[in-house]
Scaffold this motif. Structure first.
Motif, PDB file in Angstrom:
ATOM      1  N   LEU A  29     -10.017  -8.485  -8.812  1.00  0.00           N
ATOM      2  CA  LEU A  29      -8.695  -9.093  -8.601  1.00  0.00           C
ATOM      3  C   LEU A  29      -7.574  -8.099  -8.889  1.00  0.00           C
ATOM      4  N   LEU A  30      -7.678  -7.371  -9.999  1.00  0.00           N
ATOM      5  CA  LEU A  30      -6.618  -6.431 -10.375  1.00  0.00           C
ATOM      6  C   LEU A  30      -6.528  -5.251  -9.406  1.00  0.00           C
ATOM      7  N   SER A  31      -7.661  -4.746  -8.947  1.00  0.00           N
ATOM      8  CA  SER A  31      -7.633  -3.617  -8.014  1.00  0.00           C
ATOM      9  C   SER A  31      -6.950  -4.021  -6.708  1.00  0.00           C
ATOM     10  N   TYR A  32      -7.212  -5.242  -6.242  1.00  0.00           N
ATOM     11  CA  TYR A  32      -6.549  -5.733  -5.033  1.00  0.00           C
ATOM     12  C   TYR A  32      -5.053  -5.926  -5.273  1.00  0.00           C
ATOM     13  N   ALA A  33      -4.692  -6.400  -6.463  1.00  0.00           N
ATOM     14  CA  ALA A  33      -3.272  -6.620  -6.771  1.00  0.00           C
ATOM     15  C   ALA A  33      -2.511  -5.302  -6.831  1.00  0.00           C
ATOM     16  N   ILE A  34      -3.095  -4.302  -7.487  1.00  0.00           N
ATOM     17  CA  ILE A  34      -2.429  -3.003  -7.647  1.00  0.00           C
ATOM     18  C   ILE A  34      -2.298  -2.296  -6.296  1.00  0.00           C
ATOM     19  N   VAL A  35      -3.382  -2.237  -5.551  1.00  0.00           N
ATOM     20  CA  VAL A  35      -3.328  -1.600  -4.232  1.00  0.00           C
ATOM     21  C   VAL A  35      -2.412  -2.398  -3.306  1.00  0.00           C
ATOM     22  N   GLY A  36      -2.408  -3.722  -3.446  1.00  0.00           N
ATOM     23  CA  GLY A  36      -1.513  -4.558  -2.640  1.00  0.00           C
ATOM     24  C   GLY A  36      -0.046  -4.257  -2.893  1.00  0.00           C
ATOM     25  N   LEU A  37       0.306  -4.038  -4.156  1.00  0.00           N
ATOM     26  CA  LEU A  37       1.689  -3.679  -4.500  1.00  0.00           C
ATOM     27  C   LEU A  37       2.056  -2.341  -3.879  1.00  0.00           C
ATOM     28  N   LEU A  38       1.134  -1.380  -3.959  1.00  0.00           N
ATOM     29  CA  LEU A  38       1.372  -0.062  -3.365  1.00  0.00           C
ATOM     30  C   LEU A  38       1.570  -0.182  -1.850  1.00  0.00           C
ATOM     31  N   VAL A  39       0.750  -1.012  -1.204  1.00  0.00           N
ATOM     32  CA  VAL A  39       0.849  -1.208   0.247  1.00  0.00           C
ATOM     33  C   VAL A  39       2.188  -1.838   0.613  1.00  0.00           C
ATOM     34  N   PHE A  40       2.641  -2.806  -0.164  1.00  0.00           N
ATOM     35  CA  PHE A  40       3.903  -3.481   0.143  1.00  0.00           C
ATOM     36  C   PHE A  40       5.077  -2.518   0.063  1.00  0.00           C
ATOM     37  N   PHE A  41       5.124  -1.697  -0.993  1.00  0.00           N
ATOM     38  CA  PHE A  41       6.197  -0.701  -1.101  1.00  0.00           C
ATOM     39  C   PHE A  41       6.112   0.315   0.031  1.00  0.00           C
ATOM     40  N   MET A  42       4.880   0.678   0.399  1.00  0.00           N
ATOM     41  CA  MET A  42       4.689   1.619   1.503  1.00  0.00           C
ATOM     42  C   MET A  42       5.216   1.030   2.810  1.00  0.00           C
ATOM     43  N   MET A  43       4.947  -0.252   3.044  1.00  0.00           N
ATOM     44  CA  MET A  43       5.389  -0.884   4.289  1.00  0.00           C
ATOM     45  C   MET A  43       6.909  -1.013   4.356  1.00  0.00           C
ATOM     46  N   LEU A  44       7.547  -1.252   3.223  1.00  0.00           N
ATOM     47  CA  LEU A  44       9.011  -1.279   3.194  1.00  0.00           C
ATOM     48  C   LEU A  44       9.573   0.085   3.587  1.00  0.00           C
ATOM     49  N   SER A  45       8.962   1.142   3.055  1.00  0.00           N
ATOM     50  CA  SER A  45       9.408   2.500   3.368  1.00  0.00           C
ATOM     51  C   SER A  45       9.180   2.820   4.831  1.00  0.00           C
ATOM     52  N   LEU A  46       8.020   2.452   5.349  1.00  0.00           N
ATOM     53  CA  LEU A  46       7.692   2.723   6.738  1.00  0.00           C
ATOM     54  C   LEU A  46       8.550   1.893   7.682  1.00  0.00           C
ATOM     55  N   GLY A  47       8.787   0.632   7.315  1.00  0.00           N
ATOM     56  CA  GLY A  47       9.587  -0.242   8.165  1.00  0.00           C
ATOM     57  C   GLY A  47      11.010   0.267   8.348  1.00  0.00           C
ATOM     58  N   GLU A  48      11.548   0.837   7.296  1.00  0.00           N
ATOM     59  CA  GLU A  48      12.902   1.386   7.363  1.00  0.00           C
ATOM     60  C   GLU A  48      13.006   2.464   8.440  1.00  0.00           C
ATOM     61  N   MET A  49      11.999   3.341   8.501  1.00  0.00           N
ATOM     62  CA  MET A  49      12.013   4.420   9.492  1.00  0.00           C
ATOM     63  C   MET A  49      11.635   3.904  10.881  1.00  0.00           C
ATOM     64  N   SER A  50      10.728   2.937  10.950  1.00  0.00           N
ATOM     65  CA  SER A  50      10.247   2.440  12.245  1.00  0.00           C
ATOM     66  C   SER A  50      11.309   1.665  13.003  1.00  0.00           C
ATOM     67  N   VAL A  51      12.171   0.950  12.288  1.00  0.00           N
ATOM     68  CA  VAL A  51      13.261   0.231  12.948  1.00  0.00           C
ATOM     69  C   VAL A  51      14.284   1.226  13.486  1.00  0.00           C
ATOM     70  N   GLN A  52      14.565   2.253  12.701  1.00  0.00           N
ATOM     71  CA  GLN A  52      15.549   3.253  13.103  1.00  0.00           C
ATOM     72  C   GLN A  52      15.052   4.080  14.295  1.00  0.00           C
ATOM     73  N   PHE A  53      13.741   4.414  14.269  1.00  0.00           N
ATOM     74  CA  PHE A  53      13.149   5.246  15.333  1.00  0.00           C
ATOM     75  C   PHE A  53      11.817   4.627  15.783  1.00  0.00           C
ATOM     76  N   PRO A  54      11.844   3.597  16.635  1.00  0.00           N
ATOM     77  CA  PRO A  54      10.615   2.922  17.080  1.00  0.00           C
ATOM     78  C   PRO A  54       9.883   3.732  18.148  1.00  0.00           C
ATOM     79  N   VAL A  55       9.144   4.739  17.700  1.00  0.00           N
ATOM     80  CA  VAL A  55       8.453   5.637  18.629  1.00  0.00           C
ATOM     81  C   VAL A  55       6.943   5.487  18.474  1.00  0.00           C
ATOM     82  N   SER A  56       6.223   5.812  19.525  1.00  0.00           N
ATOM     83  CA  SER A  56       4.769   5.815  19.452  1.00  0.00           C
ATOM     84  C   SER A  56       4.323   6.881  18.455  1.00  0.00           C
ATOM     85  N   GLY A  57       3.410   6.518  17.593  1.00  0.00           N
ATOM     86  CA  GLY A  57       2.947   7.462  16.584  1.00  0.00           C
ATOM     87  C   GLY A  57       3.528   7.209  15.214  1.00  0.00           C
TER      88      GLY A  57
END
Length: 491
Positions: A29-57
């Motif tokens: 349970l804890l390993s999924y929670a910790i990695v899940g938190l890391l994934v969520f922060f990563m997606m926020l960071s990625l989403g910021e760039m993807s909206v600004q520059f929605p390019v393939s790749g």
């Protein structure tokens, strides 16, 4: 729907059993929670760039644009190899699933599945999207049924006819099996299970209205992690003891999902669950081939691979890139002569660590992206802001890097060479590819300076129609707002 459940596959359905046996219920349970938190922060960071520059790749393109040629090449090769291995992993897992019903020649079923994936990916992208929609919906419904069945089993409707509660959390060495060593060894399997979510952004260049769709995708990430991963880990740890016979083996017959359905007394429960797992592999393999082909296309368009990889068919599908990735996945699968279970364990380690490395690179690039905007005084131009900056991206970089280094330390004592290389071989691939391209550039490749970053090319601008639709949606209230949102998300 791809964001919600499209990438759920063998990692969740098959990998959780071995993780439970290795680390115990609380470690799971804890390993999924910790990695899940890391994934969520990563997606926020990625989403910021993807909206600004929605390019393939997506992030592989940003690595070159806001990093360097060598970093772009390394992450592209790393992530393309990740997807090719994922295709092979799903083909391999298919063998384990079919063994539940029959001992018929395993390679025949997997080859049929392999050819079917090619068909889905060389015709119009709408076929890919439609297939993923229905397969994802099936997985969502099944997991919800699994939650209900788990509650029923725990309440007493099981083979022992007794209330279970949390008794398995204090059984034997539970809730932490093998202490810190067992706990840290689960990070890669959690990363393998959650991997692929970041690849949704690879479709940004083929997504209508990304300024609306991508933020919605990011928000769905939070609920997906809690519902599909944390709830699943919680219910599995409650109902199944970590030392259940053969749980640590690679046989799908001991998948925790299958076990819970069997425990409730449903005669066809095991067969039904295995059928759902099989469709989830079709979905995950389909998504991996789609994402991998777009990466191969980008390797060609960015000058790393020959231009032939950028050829499109009449449906605007990069068919050469699709076939190349498809063949590579098939070749990786061909090594299953060493044993389907053994190969799947290696693929789980390779893909899991590759996911962690990709998330780490996204964090690095996000920090450089923001620093470049600040240096040029253009931060106010962001179409979607990462509210977690700077803590979120730095958490991904620092803690993600820490996980990458310690995830395989359990193989050091006692030292088992095969297990060590299984845990760390992917960690060698990334720097080697980086150095290789740096040498190709004769040591002249440098990280782009903050003041020289290009924030104009491929920048997204809303159309008049999109602005009008956004204004219309903001005026809706009550039932009309719910109906509009439901139709936008699910219909």
């Amino acid at each position: 729907m791809i964001t919600i459940a499209g990438v759920i596959g063998s990692g969740l359905f098959l990998g959780t059993g071995r993780s439970l046996a290795t680390g115990g219920p609380l470690s799971l349970l804890l390993s999924y929670a910790i990695v899940g938190l890391l994934v969520f922060f990563m997606m926020l960071s990625l989403g910021e760039m993807s909206v600004q520059f929605p390019v393939s790749g997506s992030f592989t393109t940003y690595a070159k644009r806001f990093g360097s040629d060598s970093l772009g090449f390394a992450i592209l090769i790393n992530y393309w190899f990740n997807d090719a291995c994922s295709v092979a992993g799903d083909l391999t897992a298919m063998q384990l699933i079919m063994a539940y019903w029959t001992d018929f020649h395993w390679y025949v079923i997997s080859l049929i599945f392999w050819v079917f994936l090619l068909f889905l990916n060389v015709i119009h992208v709408r076929i890919y999207g439609e297939t993923e929609y229905w397969l994802a919906l099936l997985k969502v419904v099944t997991i919800i049924i699994f939650f209900i069945v788990s509650i029923i089993v725990n309440a007493g409707h099981n083979n022992q006819h007794e209330y279970i509660g949390f008794k398995w959390w204090s059984h034997g060495d539970a809730p932490f099996v093998d202490g810190l060593k067992g706990f840290t060894s689960l990070f890669v399997s959690a990363a393998f299970a959650m991997g692929g979510l970041e690849s949704v952004s690879l479709t940004a260049g083929e997504t209508a209205n990304p300024i609306k769709v991508i933020p919605k995708t990011i928000k769905a990430t939070f609920w997906r992690i809690i519902i599909f991963y944390l709830f699943t880990a919680f219910f599995i740890g409650m109902n199944i003891p970590y030392d259940y016979p053969n749980l640590a083996t690679k046989s799908v017959a001991t998948s925790p999902f299958t076990l819970v359905f069997q425990m409730v007394g449903a005669k066809a429960g095991g067969g039904f669950m295995n059928a759902v797992i099989m469709t989830s592999l079709v979905s995950a393999g389909n998504h991996a081939l789609f994402a991998g082909s777009r990466l191969a296309f980008n390797l060609g368009s960015q000058g790393f691979f020959p231009k032939i990889f950028t050829r499109l068919n009449r449906y605007q599908i990069p068919y050469v890139a699709v076939i190349f990735t498809w063949l590579a996945g098939g070749l990786c699968f061909g090594s299953s002569f060493i044993g389907a279970g053994t190969l799947w364990s290696w693929i789980q380690s390779i893909v899991g660590l590759s996911n962690l490395i990709s998330w780490w690179v996204i964090g690095v690039i996000s920090i450089r992206f923001r620093r470049g905007l600040a240096k040029q005084g253009r931060t106010d131009e962001l179409l979607f802001k990462n509210w977690s900056y700077p803590l979120g991206p730095y958490f991904v970089v620092i803690f993600g890097g820490f996980i990458i280094l310690i995830q395989g330390w359990s193989t050091l004592k006692p030292f088992v060479a095969a297990d060590f290389f299984q845990s760390y071989i992917e960690l060698g691939v990334f720097p080697v590819t980086f150095i290789f391209w740096w040498l190709v550039k004769k040591g002249k490749d440098r990280f782009v300076k903050l003041e020289e970053m290009d924030f104009d090319t491929d920048r997204y601008y809303e159309s008049k129609e999109e602005k009008e639709e956004e204004r219309y949606a903001s005026t809706l209230k009550g039932w009309q707002k719910f109906r509009y949102g439901f139709a936008e998300n699910f219909l």
